[in-house]
Design an enzyme around this catalytic site. Structure first.
Site, PDB file in Angstrom:
ATOM      1  N   LYS A 172       0.993  -1.285   0.002  1.00 29.61           N
ATOM      2  CA  LYS A 172       0.011  -0.008   0.070  1.00 29.61           C
ATOM      3  C   LYS A 172       0.899   1.215  -0.107  1.00 29.61           C
ATOM      4  O   LYS A 172       1.444   1.704   0.891  1.00 29.61           O
ATOM      5  CB  LYS A 172      -0.882  -0.222   1.306  1.00 29.61           C
ATOM      6  CG  LYS A 172      -2.036   1.068   1.356  1.00 29.61           C
ATOM      7  CD  LYS A 172      -1.475   2.246   1.996  1.00 29.61           C
ATOM      8  CE  LYS A 172      -2.297   3.539   2.137  1.00 29.61           C
ATOM      9  NZ  LYS A 172      -1.765   4.257   1.421  1.00 29.61           N
ATOM     10  N   GLU A 247       9.070   2.318  10.905  1.00 30.48           N
ATOM     11  CA  GLU A 247      10.127   3.312  10.866  1.00 30.48           C
ATOM     12  C   GLU A 247       9.711   4.603  10.675  1.00 30.48           C
ATOM     13  O   GLU A 247       8.687   5.018   9.913  1.00 30.48           O
ATOM     14  CB  GLU A 247      11.111   3.054   9.494  1.00 30.48           C
ATOM     15  CG  GLU A 247      11.961   1.853   9.802  1.00 30.48           C
ATOM     16  CD  GLU A 247      12.924   1.707  11.101  1.00 30.48           C
ATOM     17  OE1 GLU A 247      13.135   2.679  11.555  1.00 30.48           O
ATOM     18  OE2 GLU A 247      13.046   0.810  11.934  1.00 30.48           O
ATOM     19  N   CYS A 281      13.210  11.933   6.664  1.00 31.28           N
ATOM     20  CA  CYS A 281      13.150  11.438   8.126  1.00 31.28           C
ATOM     21  C   CYS A 281      14.388  11.725   8.581  1.00 31.28           C
ATOM     22  O   CYS A 281      14.587  12.036   9.930  1.00 31.28           O
ATOM     23  CB  CYS A 281      12.631  10.047   8.100  1.00 31.28           C
ATOM     24  SG  CYS A 281      13.700   8.896   7.203  1.00 31.28           S
ATOM     25  N   GLU A 379       8.379  17.263  14.556  1.00 28.66           N
ATOM     26  CA  GLU A 379       9.031  17.377  13.303  1.00 28.66           C
ATOM     27  C   GLU A 379       8.201  18.158  12.350  1.00 28.66           C
ATOM     28  O   GLU A 379       7.024  17.884  12.280  1.00 28.66           O
ATOM     29  CB  GLU A 379       8.607  15.610  12.931  1.00 28.66           C
ATOM     30  CG  GLU A 379       9.290  15.377  11.375  1.00 28.66           C
ATOM     31  CD  GLU A 379       9.114  14.045  10.885  1.00 28.66           C
ATOM     32  OE1 GLU A 379       8.106  13.539  11.107  1.00 28.66           O
ATOM     33  OE2 GLU A 379      10.077  13.378  10.595  1.00 28.66           O
TER      34      GLU A 379
HETATM   35  P1  NAD Z   1       1.970   9.132   7.097  1.00 25.79           P
HETATM   36  O1  NAD Z   1       2.049   8.441   8.654  1.00 25.79           O
HETATM   37  O2  NAD Z   1       0.897   9.915   7.011  1.00 25.79           O
HETATM   38  O3  NAD Z   1       1.651   7.921   5.901  1.00 25.79           O
HETATM   39  C1  NAD Z   1       2.526   6.838   5.977  1.00 25.79           C
HETATM   40  C2  NAD Z   1       1.715   5.756   5.090  1.00 25.79           C
HETATM   41  O4  NAD Z   1       0.805   5.207   6.003  1.00 25.79           O
HETATM   42  C3  NAD Z   1       0.943   6.141   3.841  1.00 25.79           C
HETATM   43  O5  NAD Z   1       1.146   5.034   3.108  1.00 25.79           O
HETATM   44  C4  NAD Z   1      -0.400   6.311   4.624  1.00 25.79           C
HETATM   45  O6  NAD Z   1      -1.551   6.288   3.584  1.00 25.79           O
HETATM   46  C5  NAD Z   1      -0.393   5.243   5.407  1.00 25.79           C
HETATM   47  N1  NAD Z   1      -1.470   5.467   6.543  1.00 25.79           N
HETATM   48  C6  NAD Z   1      -2.245   6.474   6.974  1.00 25.79           C
HETATM   49  N2  NAD Z   1      -3.179   6.232   8.046  1.00 25.79           N
HETATM   50  C7  NAD Z   1      -2.895   4.761   8.114  1.00 25.79           C
HETATM   51  C8  NAD Z   1      -3.570   3.906   8.917  1.00 25.79           C
HETATM   52  N3  NAD Z   1      -4.706   4.420   9.925  1.00 25.79           N
HETATM   53  N4  NAD Z   1      -3.232   2.733   8.990  1.00 25.79           N
HETATM   54  C9  NAD Z   1      -2.351   2.060   8.065  1.00 25.79           C
HETATM   55  N5  NAD Z   1      -1.836   3.001   7.263  1.00 25.79           N
HETATM   56  C10 NAD Z   1      -1.931   4.124   7.255  1.00 25.79           C
HETATM   57  O7  NAD Z   1       3.267   9.566   6.731  1.00 25.79           O
HETATM   58  P2  NAD Z   1       3.783  10.256   5.484  1.00 25.79           P
HETATM   59  O8  NAD Z   1       3.268  11.640   5.496  1.00 25.79           O
HETATM   60  O9  NAD Z   1       3.357   9.530   4.018  1.00 25.79           O
HETATM   61  O10 NAD Z   1       5.279  10.208   5.498  1.00 25.79           O
HETATM   62  C11 NAD Z   1       6.069  11.497   6.440  1.00 25.79           C
HETATM   63  C12 NAD Z   1       6.526  10.745   7.564  1.00 25.79           C
HETATM   64  O11 NAD Z   1       7.227   9.522   7.518  1.00 25.79           O
HETATM   65  C13 NAD Z   1       7.449  11.492   8.405  1.00 25.79           C
HETATM   66  O12 NAD Z   1       7.351  11.386   9.775  1.00 25.79           O
HETATM   67  C14 NAD Z   1       8.863  11.043   8.014  1.00 25.79           C
HETATM   68  O13 NAD Z   1       9.958  11.187   9.061  1.00 25.79           O
HETATM   69  C15 NAD Z   1       8.555   9.527   7.954  1.00 25.79           C
HETATM   70  N6  NAD Z   1       9.649   8.778   7.529  1.00 25.79           N
HETATM   71  C16 NAD Z   1      10.264   7.988   7.997  1.00 25.79           C
HETATM   72  C17 NAD Z   1      11.347   7.256   7.468  1.00 25.79           C
HETATM   73  C18 NAD Z   1      12.240   6.218   8.420  1.00 25.79           C
HETATM   74  O14 NAD Z   1      12.840   5.303   7.716  1.00 25.79           O
HETATM   75  N7  NAD Z   1      12.462   6.565   9.759  1.00 25.79           N
HETATM   76  C19 NAD Z   1      11.678   7.282   6.053  1.00 25.79           C
HETATM   77  C20 NAD Z   1      10.958   8.273   5.522  1.00 25.79           C
HETATM   78  C21 NAD Z   1       9.717   8.873   5.970  1.00 25.79           C
END
Ligand code: NAD
Length: 479
Positions: A172, A247, A281, A379
């Site tokens: 997804k 992550e 991130c 963040e």
């Molecule tokens: P997000 O948490 O909004 O979404 C991440 C994913 O989760 C998306 O595919 C989203 O559709 C899905 N999602 C949303 N609600 C959900 C639910 N209730 N159940 C299951 N899945 C759900 O994050 P984002 O805005 O897409 O990405 C940015 C974030 O990602 C930042 O906080 C960044 O630090 C983090 N990030 C972390 C890493 C790492 O390796 N630590 C790498 C890249 C990004």
């Protein structure tokens, strides 16, 4: 261009509605249409993955490897096309995006090679005539949930190790990376992956992601995204006794000590804070400077930020493009507004495009807030960095660790003892000396401490630990 589902080897348009994606660099330009899925699509995809599992898990590792090598070759051949699509979909500058696609190719090749590597050990048995050994077996169907900020590399650094270990996958992708996800899935389809081995289900996190974690018949979830969502995912997985890795976010610090070589520190801090418009991130969002060099540091940093080219993601001169989406823009802008009202401005970069044409945010460095202030704790995920000062090494480390996050940290110094003490003391999963906080390599473990991670690691050999489980075998063949 359309984003749709690839399930059981068939492309299909789901029935959950659709939305148009506009280029964040040029809002008047439509990039494509995303068709969104419903919970039933996730269940169907997980069933397809379950049916494909015995065949895929039973295939010789070298044959799984051949398919990943083929996917790597196809992705390499389509690198420009995929990079341009991703830049248009989520605004990452084209030079960086091409680098990310190359990383995807390298990840596929790295994990393909694991198909013929040793996986286990022979352990002496206490009974004569017994061979005791371990082997790694797949987990089963793995659910992969990915963010938009690395639309090619993150999905591949999850799916390639999952597949080589013999798992099948339901993926997804993020809402704002679904077109790119379809292009990546097409690469696997064209490489000849058997039907159901990888299934793509596009749609909303709250519908598709939630269903994958809560209801689908999957054995494990690998999630990358925000800490808020990740912790919710972890709770549900724990309740279902499913293996999971999450992550999540970061609030990474670059510590610049008085003896730092500023010609090394400044470009590394600028790159860490502003490449990808701060949407990594591992981005540097706190700069902790030893007080005695505050003035020269701020002068040099300000000069560098004024030079940054902020423009269209497809313009090769662009250092930072727009932020990825309208929701990202509103969120980042709210922190910019807060910084304007509660912090002191150090420098603000210029836009080389008209601000109304896309989701552009001027790179911003501020100071004057306490270490516990929202700007120094939350963040931002945008081109905003805050400077904190420290009286010396010990206070700098204290500031660095004063956050719930623990993803990456950097120190800039020419003093070996301080560098080594920082490597010991920094509460972060990735700690770097005289290098930017972002930019960790694919063959090394990647992940965080504290609320940045489920304390698992991705990439390198660490990924194989997540995507497999150890079976201890014993065979009596006669004394
Ligand atoms: P997000 O948490 O909004 O979404 C991440 C994913 O989760 C998306 O595919 C989203 O559709 C899905 N999602 C949303 N609600 C959900 C639910 N209730 N159940 C299951 N899945 C759900 O994050 P984002 O805005 O897409 O990405 C940015 C974030 O990602 C930042 O906080 C960044 O630090 C983090 N990030 C972390 C890493 C790492 O390796 N630590 C790498 C890249 C990004």
């Amino acid at each position: 261009m359309e984003a749709k589902n690839w399930v059981a080897g068939e492309w299909m348009i789901p029935n959950g509605g659709s939305y148009v994606v506009n280029n964040p660099s040029r809002l008047s330009e439509e990039v494509g249409v995303v068709h969104t899925s419903e919970e039933a699509d996730v269940i169907t995809a997980a069933e397809a993955a379950r049916r494909a599992l015995p065949g895929w898990a039973g295939l010789a590792g070298s044959k799984r490897a051949d398919l990943l090598y083929k996917a790597a070759d196809l992705l390499a051949a389509r690198a420009d096309e995929v990079a341009v699509l991703a830049s248009r979909e989520m605004g990452k500058p084209i030079g960086e995006m091409k680098g990310e696609v190359v990383r995807g190719v390298n990840l596929l090749r790295y994990y393909a090679a694991e198909g013929v590597r040793a996986v286990g050990s022979v352990i002496p048995a206490s009974q004569e005539g017994v061979l005791q050994y371990t082997k790694r077996v797949p987990l089963g169907v793995v659910g992969v949930i990915t963010p938009w900020n690395f639309p090619v590399a993150i999905p591949i650094w999850k799916m390639a190790p999952a597949l080589i270990c013999g798992n099948t996958v339901v993926w997804k992708p993020a809402e704002f990376a679904s077109l790119t996800a379809s292009a990546v899935a097409q690469v696997f389809a064209d490489a000849g992956l058997p039907p159901g081995v990888l299934n793509l289900v596009v749609g909303d996190g709250a519908v598709v992601g939630q269903a994958l974690v809560e209801h689908a018949a999957v054995a494990a979830i690998s999630f990358t995204g925000s800490t808020t969502t990740g912790m919710r995912v972890a709770t549900i997985c724990a309740g279902r006794n499913m293996k999971y890795q999450t992550e999540m976010g970061g609030k990474n610090a670059a510590v610049v000590l008085a003896d730092a070589d500023l010609s090394v520190a400044i470009p590394a801090v600028v790159s860490g804070a502003f490449r990808s418009a701060g949407q990594k991130c591992t981005a540097t969002s706190r700069i902790i400077v030893e007080k005695s060099i505050y003035e020269p540091f701020v002068d040099a940093l300000s000069a560098a930020v004024r030079e940054l080219y902020v423009g269209d993601a497809l313009d090769p001169k662009t250092y930072l493009g727009p932020v990825a989406s309208k929701s990202q823009y509103s969120k980042v802008q709210s922190y910019v507004d807060l910084a304007r009202s509660e912090a002191s401005l150090i420098v603000e970069g210029e836009l080389q495009v008209s601000p109304d044409t896309g989701y552009y945010v001027r790179p911003l460095v501020v100071t004057g807030m306490d270490v516990g202030h929202v700007l120094a704790q939350e963040e931002v995920f945008g081109p905003l960095a805050c400077i904190l000062t420290a009286d010396g090494f010990d206070e700098a480390v204290e500031h660095c660790n004063r956050t719930v996050y623990g993803l990456s940290a950097s120190v800039f110094t020419r003093n070996l003892e301080r560098a080594m003490r920082f490597l010991d003391a920094a509460e972060a999963g990735m700690v770097r000396v005289n290098l930017e906080s972002a930019g960790v390599e694919y063959q090394a473990p990647f992940g965080g401490m504290k609320q940045s991670s489920s304390h698992t690691r991705e990439q390198g050999q660490a990924a194989l630990d997540f995507y497999s489980q150890v079976k201890t075998c014993a065979v009596y063949y006669g004394a």
